[in-house]
Design a protein around this motif. Structure first.
Motif, short mmCIF file in Angstrom:
data_model
loop_
_atom_site.label_atom_id
_atom_site.label_comp_id
_atom_site.label_asym_id
_atom_site.label_seq_id
_atom_site.Cartn_x
_atom_site.Cartn_y
_atom_site.Cartn_z
N GLN A 53 0.82 -1.20 0.00
CA GLN A 53 0.00 0.00 0.00
C GLN A 53 0.86 1.26 0.00
N LEU A 54 1.86 1.28 0.87
CA LEU A 54 2.71 2.46 0.99
C LEU A 54 3.58 2.65 -0.25
N ASN A 55 4.07 1.54 -0.81
CA ASN A 55 4.86 1.65 -2.04
C ASN A 55 4.03 2.28 -3.16
N GLY A 56 2.77 1.85 -3.27
CA GLY A 56 1.91 2.41 -4.31
C GLY A 56 1.66 3.89 -4.09
N MET A 57 1.45 4.29 -2.84
CA MET A 57 1.17 5.70 -2.55
C MET A 57 2.38 6.58 -2.80
N ALA A 58 3.58 6.00 -2.76
CA ALA A 58 4.81 6.77 -2.97
C ALA A 58 5.13 6.99 -4.44
N GLY A 59 4.39 6.35 -5.35
CA GLY A 59 4.69 6.48 -6.78
C GLY A 59 4.37 7.86 -7.33
N ASP A 60 5.02 8.18 -8.43
CA ASP A 60 4.78 9.44 -9.13
C ASP A 60 3.86 9.16 -10.31
N TYR A 61 2.61 9.59 -10.21
CA TYR A 61 1.63 9.36 -11.26
C TYR A 61 1.20 10.67 -11.93
N SER A 62 1.99 11.70 -11.75
CA SER A 62 1.64 13.01 -12.28
C SER A 62 1.82 13.04 -13.80
N TRP A 63 1.28 14.10 -14.39
CA TRP A 63 1.43 14.30 -15.82
C TRP A 63 2.75 14.99 -16.17
N ASP A 64 3.55 15.36 -15.18
CA ASP A 64 4.74 16.18 -15.46
C ASP A 64 5.68 15.51 -16.45
N ALA A 65 6.07 14.27 -16.14
CA ALA A 65 7.02 13.58 -17.03
C ALA A 65 6.40 13.33 -18.40
N SER A 66 5.11 12.98 -18.42
CA SER A 66 4.45 12.71 -19.70
C SER A 66 4.31 13.97 -20.53
N ALA A 67 4.03 15.10 -19.88
CA ALA A 67 3.91 16.36 -20.61
C ALA A 67 5.23 16.73 -21.27
N VAL A 68 6.33 16.48 -20.59
CA VAL A 68 7.65 16.74 -21.18
C VAL A 68 7.85 15.90 -22.44
N LYS A 69 7.43 14.64 -22.39
CA LYS A 69 7.57 13.77 -23.55
C LYS A 69 6.68 14.25 -24.70
N TYR A 70 5.47 14.71 -24.38
CA TYR A 70 4.61 15.23 -25.44
C TYR A 70 5.18 16.51 -26.04
N GLU A 71 5.83 17.32 -25.23
CA GLU A 71 6.51 18.49 -25.79
C GLU A 71 7.52 18.07 -26.85
N SER A 72 8.27 17.02 -26.56
CA SER A 72 9.26 16.52 -27.53
C SER A 72 8.58 16.00 -28.80
N ILE A 73 7.44 15.31 -28.61
CA ILE A 73 6.72 14.81 -29.79
C ILE A 73 6.21 15.97 -30.63
N TYR A 74 5.68 17.01 -29.99
CA TYR A 74 5.18 18.17 -30.73
C TYR A 74 6.31 18.84 -31.51
N ASN A 75 7.45 19.05 -30.85
CA ASN A 75 8.58 19.67 -31.54
C ASN A 75 9.05 18.80 -32.70
N TRP A 76 9.08 17.51 -32.50
CA TRP A 76 9.46 16.54 -33.53
C TRP A 76 8.48 16.62 -34.69
N ALA A 77 7.19 16.67 -34.38
CA ALA A 77 6.17 16.74 -35.43
C ALA A 77 6.25 18.05 -36.21
N VAL A 78 6.43 19.16 -35.50
CA VAL A 78 6.51 20.46 -36.17
C VAL A 78 7.73 20.52 -37.08
N SER A 79 8.86 20.02 -36.61
CA SER A 79 10.08 20.01 -37.43
C SER A 79 9.88 19.18 -38.69
N THR A 80 9.25 18.03 -38.53
CA THR A 80 8.98 17.17 -39.68
C THR A 80 8.05 17.85 -40.67
N ARG A 81 7.02 18.51 -40.15
CA ARG A 81 6.04 19.17 -41.02
C ARG A 81 6.66 20.32 -41.78
#
Length: 492
Positions: A459-487
């Protein structure tokens, strides 16, 4: 970090309208990206009886949507995504979106979805031009938005919107959007896109396939699912296409809205608690037992489900093993959801067969969903496939231990329990069989009774996890930049 103009296009967005996890993702990701400085705007249909619609204002100018050989008119409403400054725009059109359902229109006929979501896909382009706001990226979510990348590559190629990159996210590859090829004429798309490396699939028009071929970049909602969709077993007939586009495909794990799903502040539960002070969870468990008509017993492990009741979620396996579970183990089970009539009937019958030990609520209730996740000891997700899954992350946030099958995002988020080592966050089983689920629940039950400190560690291990969007948002920023450059390179 380069700031981007991002249009989120989706058929559902929480909290305004929600059918599944897609709605949660669009809302939470938009807030996270806006907090990082991006100009994010959301466009979705306005269905009847939408939630949290107080305060929306209608724009004076109607939206003119240019379809094949005719124009359609819609009314645009503007609101703000709660908890943020992200503007949300809603398209009102009674013929297409005048029902309260997302995936069945006012006529009650799913065949109408071709015209309904063609209208949405085309409206995204005309909306941006009419607002004099040309995004760098149009982020399209699942098959209802599949024609937007096709428009950008064809009829809009020489117009202002033609320079916008498109990112297409697969939330669930199982749903394609199949329609008669005559939809091309309604859409105003050239016949040349109706081919095997485009919209054509077995003689019909496939919106999902068209979006995947024409999108600048593609994402899925977990790294494991990005690999699974390229296999015959997980590709739903599109595995060859996705292998072809594998260099443009990336899996990004979803996060959760930490403000909405927080045991320390959740307004939907009767007591609050934290990893440091766990005492409130017992009160929440008792409230959950009362809500489902279960015997109020703090010593008995309570397993819950919050899900669409469909075979994809493996809930037929749970229904099939419940008699054995009730006979062999001192446990309680509560199920919240709606879906296939056969599963609804099975769970309703189990409630009658095991009063005080098995309960179900056939429908969806957000307050009850929070209570059902927060008050449980274990949360069961025996999915045959699961692109990401949010329920297991919600559960771990609340100190509720997941019991999951090893597939998709469940593998990426739940760490297998290692007895005696103090590690892991849940119980993971491999085969989608009744026996495998039965023994996994048995393992969880035995740990609860025989090794309570190890169960508390989970239970405590699960509660200690990072489930925020912060890391995922950073990855989507990279995808957007990648997509814009390609376009942009394509126009150089």
């Amino acid at each position: 970090m380069e700031k981007q103009r991002i249009l989120m296009l989706a058929p559902e967005v929480a909290p305004f309208k929600k059918v599944g996890g897609l709605a949660d993702v669009v809302g939470a990701l938009s807030k996270s990206l806006a907090a990082r400085g991006h100009d994010v705007r959301i466009l979705m249909p306005r269905y009847s009886e939408m939630n949290d619609f107080d305060g929306a204002q209608a724009l004076e100018r109607p939206l003119i949507v240019r379809l094949g050989g005719h124009e359609a008119y819609g009314r645009i409403w503007q609101h703000t995504l709660p908890g943020s400054e992200v503007p949300c725009y809603f398209i009102e059109h009674n013929q297409y979106f005048g029902a309260s359902s997302v995936y069945v229109g006012p006529s009650g006929n799913e065949d109408d979805n071709g015209q309904r979501f063609t209208f949405l896909s085309r409206a995204a382009i005309d909306f941006c031009e009419q607002m004099d706001w040309i995004p760098d990226v149009v982020h399209c979510h699942d098959w209802p938005c599949g024609l937007t990348p096709v428009y950008l590559n064809t009829t809009e190629a020489e117009r202002p919107m033609g320079r916008a990159a498109s990112v297409f996210t697969i939330h669930n590859l199982e749903h394609h959007g199949w329609f008669h090829r005559s939809l091309l004429q309604f859409a105003g798309l050239p016949n040349s896109v109706f081919r095997s490396d485009g919209l054509e699939s077995m003689g019909e028009l496939n919106m999902l396939k068209g979006g995947l071929y024409h999108a600048t970049k593609i994402s899925t909602v977990s790294p494991t699912y990005a690999r699974e969709v390229q296999t015959p077993d997980g590709g739903c007939g599109l595995n060859a296409l996705l292998r072809f586009r594998s260099s443009d495909l990336i899996g990004v794990l979803n996060g959760v809205d930490l403000d909405e799903w927080n045991p320390e502040t959740d307004p939907h539960i009767p007591a609050h608690y934290s990893a440091q002070d766990f005492s409130g969870k017992a009160e929440v468990k008792a409230a959950l037992q009362k809500a489902y008509g279960l015997e109020v017993d703090s010593t008995r492990p309570l397993f819950t489900v919050v899900s669409r009741l469909v075979n994809q979620k493996g809930l037929d396996l749970l229904a099939a093993c419940c008699d054995r579970l009730m006979s062999d183990m001192q446990i309680q089970i509560a199920v919240l959801g709606t879906g296939e009539p056969s599963l609804e009937y099975s769970f309703d019958q189990l409630t009658k067969r095991y009063p005080g030990r098995f309960g179900c609520y056939l429908g969806f209730n957000n307050k009850l969903a929070h209570l059902t996740i927060a008050g449980a000891d274990c949360f069961v997700m025996p999915s045959r496939f699961e692109p990401c899954g949010l329920g297991q992350m919600y559960a771990m946030r609340y100190g509720t231990v997941p019991v999951v099958r090893a597939t998709g995002g469940l593998i990426d988020t739940v760490e297998q329990f290692a007895e005696g080592q103090g590690t892991g966050t849940g119980f993971v089983f491999n085969q989608a069989t009744v026996d495998a689920l039965y023994y996994a629940i048995g393992w969880a039950c035995a740990t609860y009774y025989d090794r309570p400190q190890e169960f508390r560690n989970l239970q405590l291990n699960g509660m200690a996890g990072d489930y925020s969007w912060d890391a995922s948002a950073v990855k989507y920023e990279s995808i957007y930049n990648w997509a814009v450059s390609t376009r942009l390179a394509a126009f150089a």
